[in-house]
Each structure stands twice: as C-alpha cells, then as structure tokens.
Enzyme design. Structure first.
Site, PDB file in Angstrom:
ATOM      1  N   ASP A  65      40.043  53.458  12.545  1.00 14.39           N
ATOM      2  CA  ASP A  65      40.513  53.598  11.321  1.00 14.39           C
ATOM      3  C   ASP A  65      41.986  53.759  11.064  1.00 14.39           C
ATOM      4  OD1 ASP A  65      41.139  54.575   8.396  1.00 14.39           O
ATOM      5  OD2 ASP A  65      38.723  54.580   8.466  1.00 14.39           O
ATOM      6  N   ASP A  87      42.157  43.985   2.822  1.00 12.94           N
ATOM      7  CA  ASP A  87      41.185  44.161   1.841  1.00 12.94           C
ATOM      8  C   ASP A  87      41.626  44.472   0.647  1.00 12.94           C
ATOM      9  OD1 ASP A  87      38.811  44.721   0.319  1.00 12.94           O
ATOM     10  OD2 ASP A  87      37.601  45.422   2.046  1.00 12.94           O
ATOM     11  N   LYS A  91      38.317  47.509  -7.234  1.00 13.24           N
ATOM     12  CA  LYS A  91      38.234  48.670  -8.008  1.00 13.24           C
ATOM     13  C   LYS A  91      39.186  49.624  -8.102  1.00 13.24           C
ATOM     14  CE  LYS A  91      33.093  47.537  -7.923  1.00 13.24           C
ATOM     15  NZ  LYS A  91      31.896  48.403  -7.489  1.00 13.24           N
ATOM     16  N   ASP A 123      47.292  36.598  -0.400  1.00 15.37           N
ATOM     17  CA  ASP A 123      46.937  35.602  -1.517  1.00 15.37           C
ATOM     18  C   ASP A 123      46.548  36.366  -2.616  1.00 15.37           C
ATOM     19  OD1 ASP A 123      44.482  36.332  -0.089  1.00 15.37           O
ATOM     20  OD2 ASP A 123      43.611  34.797  -1.615  1.00 15.37           O
ATOM     21  N   GLU A 163      44.462  32.998  10.037  1.00 13.87           N
ATOM     22  CA  GLU A 163      43.383  32.267   9.623  1.00 13.87           C
ATOM     23  C   GLU A 163      43.176  32.102   8.208  1.00 13.87           C
ATOM     24  OE1 GLU A 163      41.928  33.982  13.650  1.00 13.87           O
ATOM     25  OE2 GLU A 163      42.747  34.814  11.871  1.00 13.87           O
ATOM     26  N   TYR A 164      43.218  33.130   7.529  1.00 14.37           N
ATOM     27  CA  TYR A 164      43.358  33.147   5.914  1.00 14.37           C
ATOM     28  C   TYR A 164      44.320  32.389   5.402  1.00 14.37           C
ATOM     29  CZ  TYR A 164      39.421  36.501   5.655  1.00 14.37           C
ATOM     30  OH  TYR A 164      38.009  37.278   5.576  1.00 14.37           O
TER      31      TYR A 164
END
Length: 182
Positions: A65, A87, A91, A123, A163-164
């Site tokens: 982590d 990520d 929220k 993005d 990759e993204y």
C-alpha cells in the site's frame, strides 16, 4: 539493486507496461513498480518474464500500500515518482484515498530527494482538477509543467505510454499531465 543509481518508482503500476519500457529505455536508472493488488502485480511479473524484458536488471516489483512508502524508502531516497491513471476515487468521502491528495503528497515529500519530482497523468478531468487544486494549495509543491492535452502539447517528447494511455489516445481522449517539484 546493489548500485547507487537513481531510484524511480511508479505507484499503482497496473500491468507494468510503462515501467518495463522505462527500465528498457533507461538502463542506468533503477525502477520499482508498486502495486497494492497482487492479482494486478502478477500481470506485470508475467510481462517481465517474457523474452523482451526478462534480462532487465534495473527493475523490481513490490506489492504494498502506498501509505507504507516511508517504511520502505529512506528519506530523500527516491529520484522521481510516477502516478499514471490512478484510481480516481470519485466520491468526495474517498478524496483522501486519491494518490494526489494532500496526505499522499506529504508522504512523497519525505521519500523524494530535494531535486526529485512527481509526474502525474490521467484521462479523468475531475481527478486532474482536484489534483491541480491540491498542488496549488500545497506549501511544499509547485506545478512545473501542466497540460490538459499531452499528445498535442510541448511536453510529449520522451513520453512513454501506459496501457490505459494507448487505449484513451486511440479513442481520441485528451490526456492530462503535470509535473510537481519543490
């Protein structure tokens, strides 16, 4: 690594494409990929075990982590930190989990050497706007480079895609990027 070469880390490295290509491109720099989830880390290790990457002596992977960074790295040990397509934790109540939140930026300050910097790509415009605001309000960090469309900017040279990033660029989505320094 058994040498005194600079150490650069990618936090949330995903499948490892970016980090493996960085290690291949810059053989005199040590790279460490950090991933919280072992199932995702396994994908990077499998990619590393291919003929294209298996002989790279300058790359390591750690399953941990990011909140534990100061327990693993000494003060000022890290040369650069890469945050790629993290990520977004959309929220509001999860804002402190974002890798560009004030708490994480403070952690990075302890392990990053004085001349080191953080590079962030995404993005997700909402996450990027949050990250820019957090950096602008920080007494520690300065925004050194900023673009809302990396692939149509002066900062594209030398960019290694994830990759993204490849997927989003093919879809015509703009990639936001900034570099933070002290």
């Amino acid at each position: 690594f058994g040498n005194d070469r600079p150490i650069r880390i990618e936090i949330g490295m995903g499948k490892g494409r970016f980090l493996l290509n960085m290690a291949k491109t810059y053989p005199n720099i040590n790279f460490i990929g950090i991933e919280r989830y072992s199932s995702v880390l396994l994908r990077a290790v499998e990619k590393f075990d291919t003929e294209e990457f298996s002989d790279l002596p300058n790359i390591r992977f750690v399953c941990m982590d990011a909140r534990e960074l100061p327990e693993v790295f000494a003060e000022s040990e890290v040369d650069r930190i890469y945050l790629n397509f993290s990520d977004p934790w959309p929220k509001d109540r999860h804002a402190k989990r974002r890798l560009t939140s004030e708490g994480f930026l403070n952690l990075y300050h302890t392990i990053l050497n004085p001349d080191g910097y953080i590079q962030f790509k995404t993005d997700n415009r909402d996450l990027f706007d949050f990250s820019v605001e957090t950096a602008e309000n920080s007494p520690i960090w300065n925004i050194k480079e900023l673009t809302y469309d990396l692939h149509h900017s002066e900062f594209l040279q030398g960019n290694i895609m994830t990759e993204y990033e490849s997927k989003f660029v093919a879809e015509g989505k703009p990639i936001c990027r900034f570099v933070l320094s002290r």
